[in-house]
Motif scaffolding. Structure first.
Motif, PDB file in Angstrom:
ATOM      1  N   LEU A  21      -6.601  11.988   8.983  1.00 46.33           N
ATOM      2  CA  LEU A  21      -6.117  13.038   8.079  1.00 46.33           C
ATOM      3  C   LEU A  21      -5.916  12.490   6.667  1.00 46.33           C
ATOM      4  O   LEU A  21      -6.273  13.148   5.682  1.00 46.33           O
ATOM      5  N   SER A  22      -5.369  11.271   6.575  1.00 43.77           N
ATOM      6  CA  SER A  22      -5.130  10.710   5.243  1.00 43.77           C
ATOM      7  C   SER A  22      -6.457  10.501   4.512  1.00 43.77           C
ATOM      8  O   SER A  22      -6.539  10.695   3.302  1.00 43.77           O
ATOM      9  N   LEU A  23      -7.500  10.145   5.283  1.00 39.03           N
ATOM     10  CA  LEU A  23      -8.827  10.002   4.664  1.00 39.03           C
ATOM     11  C   LEU A  23      -9.354  11.354   4.205  1.00 39.03           C
ATOM     12  O   LEU A  23      -9.974  11.468   3.151  1.00 39.03           O
ATOM     13  N   LEU A  24      -9.049  12.363   5.008  1.00 35.83           N
ATOM     14  CA  LEU A  24      -9.445  13.726   4.617  1.00 35.83           C
ATOM     15  C   LEU A  24      -8.777  14.097   3.300  1.00 35.83           C
ATOM     16  O   LEU A  24      -9.427  14.600   2.375  1.00 35.83           O
ATOM     17  N   VAL A  31       0.775  11.489   5.751  1.00 38.20           N
ATOM     18  CA  VAL A  31       1.371  11.393   4.410  1.00 38.20           C
ATOM     19  C   VAL A  31       1.721   9.950   4.082  1.00 38.20           C
ATOM     20  O   VAL A  31       1.499   9.472   2.967  1.00 38.20           O
ATOM     21  N   LEU A  32       2.232   9.241   5.091  1.00 39.14           N
ATOM     22  CA  LEU A  32       2.598   7.832   4.890  1.00 39.14           C
ATOM     23  C   LEU A  32       1.369   7.009   4.480  1.00 39.14           C
ATOM     24  O   LEU A  32       1.391   6.262   3.502  1.00 39.14           O
ATOM     25  N   LEU A  33       0.272   7.163   5.228  1.00 32.35           N
ATOM     26  CA  LEU A  33      -0.929   6.384   4.937  1.00 32.35           C
ATOM     27  C   LEU A  33      -1.613   6.871   3.658  1.00 32.35           C
ATOM     28  O   LEU A  33      -2.199   6.085   2.914  1.00 32.35           O
ATOM     29  N   TYR A  34      -1.497   8.170   3.408  1.00 33.89           N
ATOM     30  CA  TYR A  34      -2.057   8.729   2.172  1.00 33.89           C
ATOM     31  C   TYR A  34      -1.392   8.092   0.958  1.00 33.89           C
ATOM     32  O   TYR A  34      -2.065   7.743  -0.014  1.00 33.89           O
ATOM     33  N   SER A  35      -0.068   7.901   1.041  1.00 33.09           N
ATOM     34  CA  SER A  35       0.620   7.271  -0.091  1.00 33.09           C
ATOM     35  C   SER A  35       0.138   5.832  -0.262  1.00 33.09           C
ATOM     36  O   SER A  35       0.073   5.323  -1.383  1.00 33.09           O
ATOM     37  N   GLY A  36      -0.234   5.188   0.845  1.00 30.18           N
ATOM     38  CA  GLY A  36      -0.809   3.845   0.748  1.00 30.18           C
ATOM     39  C   GLY A  36      -2.188   3.880   0.105  1.00 30.18           C
ATOM     40  O   GLY A  36      -2.533   3.031  -0.721  1.00 30.18           O
ATOM     41  N   LEU A  37      -2.982   4.895   0.455  1.00 28.14           N
ATOM     42  CA  LEU A  37      -4.324   5.029  -0.134  1.00 28.14           C
ATOM     43  C   LEU A  37      -4.241   5.253  -1.636  1.00 28.14           C
ATOM     44  O   LEU A  37      -5.053   4.737  -2.405  1.00 28.14           O
ATOM     45  N   LEU A  38      -3.239   6.016  -2.058  1.00 24.73           N
ATOM     46  CA  LEU A  38      -3.097   6.295  -3.492  1.00 24.73           C
ATOM     47  C   LEU A  38      -2.740   5.038  -4.276  1.00 24.73           C
ATOM     48  O   LEU A  38      -2.982   4.967  -5.473  1.00 24.73           O
ATOM     49  N   ASP A  39      -2.159   4.053  -3.573  1.00 22.20           N
ATOM     50  CA  ASP A  39      -1.783   2.812  -4.249  1.00 22.20           C
ATOM     51  C   ASP A  39      -2.956   1.858  -4.432  1.00 22.20           C
ATOM     52  O   ASP A  39      -2.840   0.863  -5.146  1.00 22.20           O
ATOM     53  N   ILE A  40      -4.075   2.134  -3.755  1.00 29.38           N
ATOM     54  CA  ILE A  40      -5.248   1.264  -3.924  1.00 29.38           C
ATOM     55  C   ILE A  40      -5.811   1.478  -5.325  1.00 29.38           C
ATOM     56  O   ILE A  40      -6.037   2.615  -5.732  1.00 29.38           O
ATOM     57  N   PRO A  41      -6.009   0.386  -6.084  1.00 30.07           N
ATOM     58  CA  PRO A  41      -6.534   0.555  -7.443  1.00 30.07           C
ATOM     59  C   PRO A  41      -7.861   1.307  -7.429  1.00 30.07           C
ATOM     60  O   PRO A  41      -8.763   0.970  -6.650  1.00 30.07           O
ATOM     61  N   GLN A  42      -7.958   2.300  -8.283  1.00 28.08           N
ATOM     62  CA  GLN A  42      -9.137   3.169  -8.328  1.00 28.08           C
ATOM     63  C   GLN A  42     -10.409   2.356  -8.608  1.00 28.08           C
ATOM     64  O   GLN A  42     -11.467   2.634  -8.058  1.00 28.08           O
ATOM     65  N   GLU A  43     -10.276   1.305  -9.461  1.00 28.14           N
ATOM     66  CA  GLU A  43     -11.460   0.517  -9.846  1.00 28.14           C
ATOM     67  C   GLU A  43     -12.109  -0.137  -8.620  1.00 28.14           C
ATOM     68  O   GLU A  43     -13.325  -0.274  -8.533  1.00 28.14           O
ATOM     69  N   LEU A  44     -11.246  -0.558  -7.702  1.00 26.24           N
ATOM     70  CA  LEU A  44     -11.730  -1.228  -6.507  1.00 26.24           C
ATOM     71  C   LEU A  44     -12.669  -0.317  -5.720  1.00 26.24           C
ATOM     72  O   LEU A  44     -13.736  -0.725  -5.255  1.00 26.24           O
ATOM     73  N   LEU A  68     -14.791  -1.518   5.180  1.00 31.30           N
ATOM     74  CA  LEU A  68     -14.763  -2.800   4.473  1.00 31.30           C
ATOM     75  C   LEU A  68     -13.687  -2.878   3.397  1.00 31.30           C
ATOM     76  O   LEU A  68     -13.196  -3.950   3.082  1.00 31.30           O
ATOM     77  N   ILE A  69     -13.353  -1.767   2.802  1.00 33.62           N
ATOM     78  CA  ILE A  69     -12.404  -1.811   1.680  1.00 33.62           C
ATOM     79  C   ILE A  69     -11.032  -1.265   2.099  1.00 33.62           C
ATOM     80  O   ILE A  69     -10.015  -1.932   1.972  1.00 33.62           O
ATOM     81  N   ILE A  70     -11.036  -0.041   2.614  1.00 36.26           N
ATOM     82  CA  ILE A  70      -9.757   0.657   2.811  1.00 36.26           C
ATOM     83  C   ILE A  70      -8.943   0.073   3.952  1.00 36.26           C
ATOM     84  O   ILE A  70      -7.768  -0.253   3.789  1.00 36.26           O
ATOM     85  N   THR A  71      -9.581  -0.097   5.112  1.00 33.33           N
ATOM     86  CA  THR A  71      -8.809  -0.550   6.281  1.00 33.33           C
ATOM     87  C   THR A  71      -8.137  -1.909   6.071  1.00 33.33           C
ATOM     88  O   THR A  71      -6.951  -2.039   6.336  1.00 33.33           O
ATOM     89  N   PRO A  72      -8.864  -2.921   5.543  1.00 33.41           N
ATOM     90  CA  PRO A  72      -8.164  -4.200   5.330  1.00 33.41           C
ATOM     91  C   PRO A  72      -6.989  -4.081   4.360  1.00 33.41           C
ATOM     92  O   PRO A  72      -5.949  -4.689   4.574  1.00 33.41           O
ATOM     93  N   LEU A  73      -7.163  -3.280   3.319  1.00 33.81           N
ATOM     94  CA  LEU A  73      -6.080  -3.148   2.336  1.00 33.81           C
ATOM     95  C   LEU A  73      -4.851  -2.462   2.923  1.00 33.81           C
ATOM     96  O   LEU A  73      -3.735  -2.694   2.496  1.00 33.81           O
ATOM     97  N   LEU A  74      -5.079  -1.602   3.881  1.00 31.10           N
ATOM     98  CA  LEU A  74      -3.966  -0.852   4.452  1.00 31.10           C
ATOM     99  C   LEU A  74      -3.296  -1.590   5.611  1.00 31.10           C
ATOM    100  O   LEU A  74      -2.342  -1.079   6.189  1.00 31.10           O
ATOM    101  N   ARG A  75      -3.788  -2.776   5.956  1.00 31.35           N
ATOM    102  CA  ARG A  75      -3.282  -3.425   7.167  1.00 31.35           C
ATOM    103  C   ARG A  75      -1.747  -3.534   7.233  1.00 31.35           C
ATOM    104  O   ARG A  75      -1.157  -3.177   8.250  1.00 31.35           O
ATOM    105  N   PRO A  76      -1.088  -4.009   6.164  1.00 31.19           N
ATOM    106  CA  PRO A  76       0.384  -4.086   6.252  1.00 31.19           C
ATOM    107  C   PRO A  76       1.017  -2.724   6.558  1.00 31.19           C
ATOM    108  O   PRO A  76       1.949  -2.626   7.356  1.00 31.19           O
ATOM    109  N   LEU A  77       0.468  -1.685   5.936  1.00 27.72           N
ATOM    110  CA  LEU A  77       1.017  -0.347   6.160  1.00 27.72           C
ATOM    111  C   LEU A  77       0.743   0.129   7.586  1.00 27.72           C
ATOM    112  O   LEU A  77       1.564   0.814   8.193  1.00 27.72           O
TER     113      LEU A  77
END
Lengths: 306, 273
Positions: free
Chosen positions: A99-102, A190-203, A220-229
């Protein structure tokens, strides 16, 4: 300069004043110690005894713990809770992630539709659990009338699927699990969505320029970055699913038979229906240790990833 | 654009899965008794049958349960926020030796399952004569809400630049004045967010209310609803649907106006917990 120093000095004096520390902290600390900390040790003490206040207590040592080890009902509840947690937690977080990806990749962020869907999917989180559970009872009812699910199966001509969903242990388990996932997935979304919004847009932009899209971008990009969350979510979710009580009590009451009785409900029945304070507390202690262990192990992993 | 088109069926399915059960719930609460047997369960009623609500409210005592929930929730909410914010101020702003130990004690409570404290509290309330009174619920809600409140507020005060509070101390204000006139107004937004989170914990509590209160006239909405469906649920579907809808309505209204804040607050609570 000297004014500043004397100011610092005065500040130190004021902020170290014991009378004020006491004034601010004592009320909460006293209440908390009396009604939460003391009861924890009290329960640990109970777990070493057999009996209840009116009949008197008999010291058992670790007898209650040995009893749990051999108690079929305890083991069944333990495995029910474990199975429930192992189905519901991945369900909550997995669907929450989709859902957060949606929300993040498909819907336009600030669009009214996006806000509306996020709001709608989150709503069950705050609903009274008994109301949700009773609604699900009616959804899956078979007598005296078909509930919504059986009625729809009837219309679709899938008569073979019509069944007393809550009247059988295996289907009741799945109804309970889906109800919890239905209720909680909006929260993790919503929790994971807030994590996605924190990923730098340039990346994300540069990954897209490199040709990563859709599945690869996520993998390759999103899942590793979200691991702590993800780990944080898992800790939070497991602490909910291992402690599930309200939803099950209001949906199945632990039945049919004892087939959907989690550890929490088994503790409740042992303590308050059968007045076995010692054994009830033993179950509570085991539950607490289980939750602390799971939280501790996952927190360790979270620290390693950070 | 093609992407949107591809996902449209999923979005529609999602909306149906989330919204339809609730719509069905409310529409069923407006059906006449005979319509449950003569028509399929998904059919809408021909006329709006408000009698179900009257029956749930009075005969089913949902009105009483509501009142009880309100009476116990708001004072508990007020006190947990008040005591918790005070403690957080004392721990985070003031300087003393054992403050980290005390903070750790408070935080440890977040992970403790309710079952671990239920029996001792039951015995304690029984001995003190508080069992089957609102006091038992009130005291328990305040206590059990403290860990999250203290945690949330200490991290708020931690993020605050120390100069702000220190300036008013240097101006000669006492710490109590600083707390009430500077710290609390400044933290108003954080406290309000936290209030939303705690509200749902208290309002939606089942286990404490189930354990400490057995008189019908003291039951809260969750235990009351459970009691209601125990008596009416199998046979009287209309009033049952009405009772469930009634339990959902206040939450719905609150959510209608504060959904953004509620979503932010609850998820922030998880991140901190």
């Amino acid at each position: 300069m000297s004014l500043l120093e004397s100011g610092d000095h005065a500040m130190e004096r004021i902020l170290r004043d014991w009378k004020y520390v006491f004034f601010f902290v004592a009320p909460a600390l006293i209440l908390y110690s009396a009604l939460l900390l003391v009861p924890i040790f009290w329960s640990m003490g109970y777990s070493l005894f057999d009996g209840f206040p009116i009949s008197g207590f008999r010291f058992m040592g670790f007898g209650n713990y040995l009893r749990a080890w051999k108690d079929q009902d305890f083991l069944r509840s333990f495995w029910f809770s474990a199975k429930y947690a192992l189905v519901v937690t991945p369900g909550q977080i997995g669907l929450g992630f989709l859902l957060s990806l949606l929300y993040f990749l498909v819907l336009k962020r600030a669009s009214r539709l996006s806000v509306l869907i996020r709001t709608l999917v989150f709503f069950p989180v705050v609903l009274p659990t008994v109301a949700v559970a009773q609604m699900f009872v009616k959804l899956f009812e078979i007598t005296p009338q078909y509930g919504l699910v059986n009625a729809i199966l009837d219309v679709l001509g899938l008569d073979g699927w019509i069944r007393p969903f809550l009247g059988r242990g295996d289907t009741a388990f799945w109804v309970a699990a889906s109800m919890n996932i239905w209720t909680a997935m909006g929260f993790y979304a919503v929790l994971l969505y807030s994590g996605l919004l924190d990923i730098p847009q340039e990346l994300i932009e540069s990954a897209r320029l490199d040709g990563a899209s859709g599945w690869n971008l996520v993998r390759l990009i999103i899942t590793p970055l979200l691991r702590p969350l993800f780990i944080t979510s898992t800790i939070f979710s497991l602490n909910g699913t291992l402690k599930v009580f309200d939803q099950i009590l209001a949906l199945t009451g632990g039945g049919p038979g004892k087939s959907t009785t989690p550890l929490t409900l088994y503790m409740y029945r042992t303590a308050f229906h059968y007045n076995q304070y010692g054994y009830g507390s033993t179950i509570a202690v085991i539950l607490t240790i289980e939750c602390l262990l799971v939280t501790g192990i996952l927190s360790f992993f979270r620290q390693k990833t950070e | 654009m093609r992407k949107r088109l591809f996902f449209t069926p999923f979005i529609i399915l999602l909306v149906i899965l989330e919204a339809y059960p609730l719509v069905w719930l409310v529409s069923s609460s407006l059906k006449a008794p005979y319509e449950f047997t003569t028509q399929p369960i998904y059919a809408f009623s021909e006329k709006l049958w408000w009698g179900n609500y009257a029956k749930a409210w009075t005969e089913g005592k949902i009105g009483v349960y509501f009142r009880n929930s309100v009476i116990v929730t708001f004072p508990s909410l007020f006190l947990v926020l008040f005591l918790g914010t005070m403690a957080a101020f004392g721990i985070e702003i003031m300087r003393w030796k054992l403050k980290n130990v005390v903070l750790f004690f408070f935080l440890a409570g977040i992970m403790i399952p309710v079952q671990m404290i239920l029996l001792p509290l039951f015995v304690f309330y029984y001995r003190t004569g508080l069992l089957d009174t609102r006091w038992a619920l009130f005291l328990t809600y305040v206590t059990y809400g403290l860990p999250l409140t203290v945690f949330f507020m200490t991290s708020y005060f931690q993020a605050l630049p120390p100069e702000i509070l220190e300036a008013s101390i240097l101006d000669g204000a006492s710490l109590i004045q600083v707390f009430f006139r500077v710290a609390v107004p400044m933290a108003a937004n954080a406290i309000f967010t936290l209030a939303m989170v705690q509200f749902f914990f208290i309002w939606n509590d089942l286990i404490f209310s189930l354990t400490f209160v057995s008189k019908t006239e003291l039951r809260t909405i969750q235990t009351g609803l459970l009691n209601f469906v125990g008596r009416f649920g199998q046979i009287e579907w209309g009033p049952t649907f009405a009772a469930i809808s009634l339990a959902v309505i206040p939450t719905f209204l609150l959510y209608l106006f504060l959904s953004r804040l509620i979503m932010e607050g609850l998820t922030a609570g998880a991140l901190k917990g």
